[in-house]
Write an enzyme that holds these catalytic residues in place. Sequence first.
Site, PDB file in Angstrom:
ATOM      1  N   ASP A 110     -11.105   2.910   3.970  1.00 43.27           N
ATOM      2  CA  ASP A 110     -11.474   1.492   3.891  1.00 43.27           C
ATOM      3  C   ASP A 110     -12.994   1.321   3.811  1.00 43.27           C
ATOM      4  O   ASP A 110     -13.484   0.230   3.492  1.00 43.27           O
ATOM      5  CB  ASP A 110     -10.948   0.745   5.140  1.00 43.27           C
ATOM      6  N   LYS A 146       0.847  -1.201   0.000  1.00 42.59           N
ATOM      7  CA  LYS A 146       0.000   0.000   0.000  1.00 42.59           C
ATOM      8  C   LYS A 146       0.879   1.246   0.000  1.00 42.59           C
ATOM      9  O   LYS A 146       0.659   2.171  -0.776  1.00 42.59           O
ATOM     10  CB  LYS A 146      -0.915  -0.006   1.246  1.00 42.59           C
ATOM     11  N   GLN A 167      -4.803  -1.497   9.540  1.00 38.19           N
ATOM     12  CA  GLN A 167      -4.765  -2.830   8.924  1.00 38.19           C
ATOM     13  C   GLN A 167      -5.414  -3.859   9.854  1.00 38.19           C
ATOM     14  O   GLN A 167      -5.063  -3.965  11.019  1.00 38.19           O
ATOM     15  CB  GLN A 167      -3.303  -3.216   8.631  1.00 38.19           C
TER      16      GLN A 167
END
Length: 292
Positions: free
Chosen positions: A120, A53, A97
């Site tokens: 997200d 990422k 994460q």
Amino acid sequence: MAKIIDGKAFAEGLRARIAKAVAELKTNHNLTPGLAVVLVGEDPASKVYVANKAKQTVEVGMNSWEHKLPADTSEADLLALVKRLNDDSSVHGILVQMPVPKHIDSAKVLNTIDPAKDVDGFHVVNVGRLSTGQEALTACTPVGSVMLAKHALGSLEGLEAVVIGRSNIVGKPVAQLLLAENCTVTIAHSRSKDLTSIVRRADLVIAAVGRPEMVKGDWLKPGACVIDVGINRIERDGKNKLVGDCDFASCEKVAGSITPVPGGVGPMTIACLLSNTVKAACAIKGIETPEM
Ligand code: NAD
């Protein structure tokens, strides 16, 4: 034989369009979108995702920050970091994460992220906005999956779509996105009866199950589009191999189009994360999002 939907190439094209949009924002608005990624602990797969990422964020010209915290970080310390990132005006996207260590309440963490920076798309506000048809930051893998279906089929309007899996991360948001595309949507799951006959009526199958090669070619309506979200590591012929939730060999003989694993949905996730970060930055600054 089915047309192979090349997610790797599509994601490359999307990243190039994102890089162009980022350059335009810098030139025209002095704005550099920035993504902060938080990793708690040492999970090897998560470390790889976070490194990818960060790399791709920098490659499209955006700012990237990695916050690596030890596995024994307290929930309070993690929430304090999220709040600092919420208040930092150079940060437009925040991603924690998952999974976080068991002593931390993941829902509490996700819902502490400012919804405007929730790239997200897991904050309840964004989930609620998506399900009520409002502008939202939407989960990346579902967005990438639907982009590939539209790339293969054009308009999805009126299609019978079957989503296999009802997770908050993939199944449910994918179903909402398909509803927004005017599909007739069925969500199948582990308690569904007669899964094969449910799948057989689908013009579009999105499989997000986590069971290697579960969907077989003879379950499919001939010509169906198959989007395989599954990523499963298996041992075959003494080798470690990545396979999807669909049995590619039998499905490609019946489907009209199909995503491979790897090289299908997988590469779309980070590309959509980058595009969400651009959208978040523009919304925060009150600027129209450039074409991507
Ligand atoms: P999950 O375990 O949270 O959910 C799986 C879903 O499948 C559940 O809703 C369950 O009801 C359903 N299911 C399980 N067994 C079933 C069966 N026999 N018949 C019908 N339904 C069944 O998983 P998830 O997080 O949604 O992920 C699903 C798959 O997608 C995994 O392989 C995961 O690795 C992959 N994934 C890929 C990406 C990516 O491409 N970047 C991102 C997220 C998840």
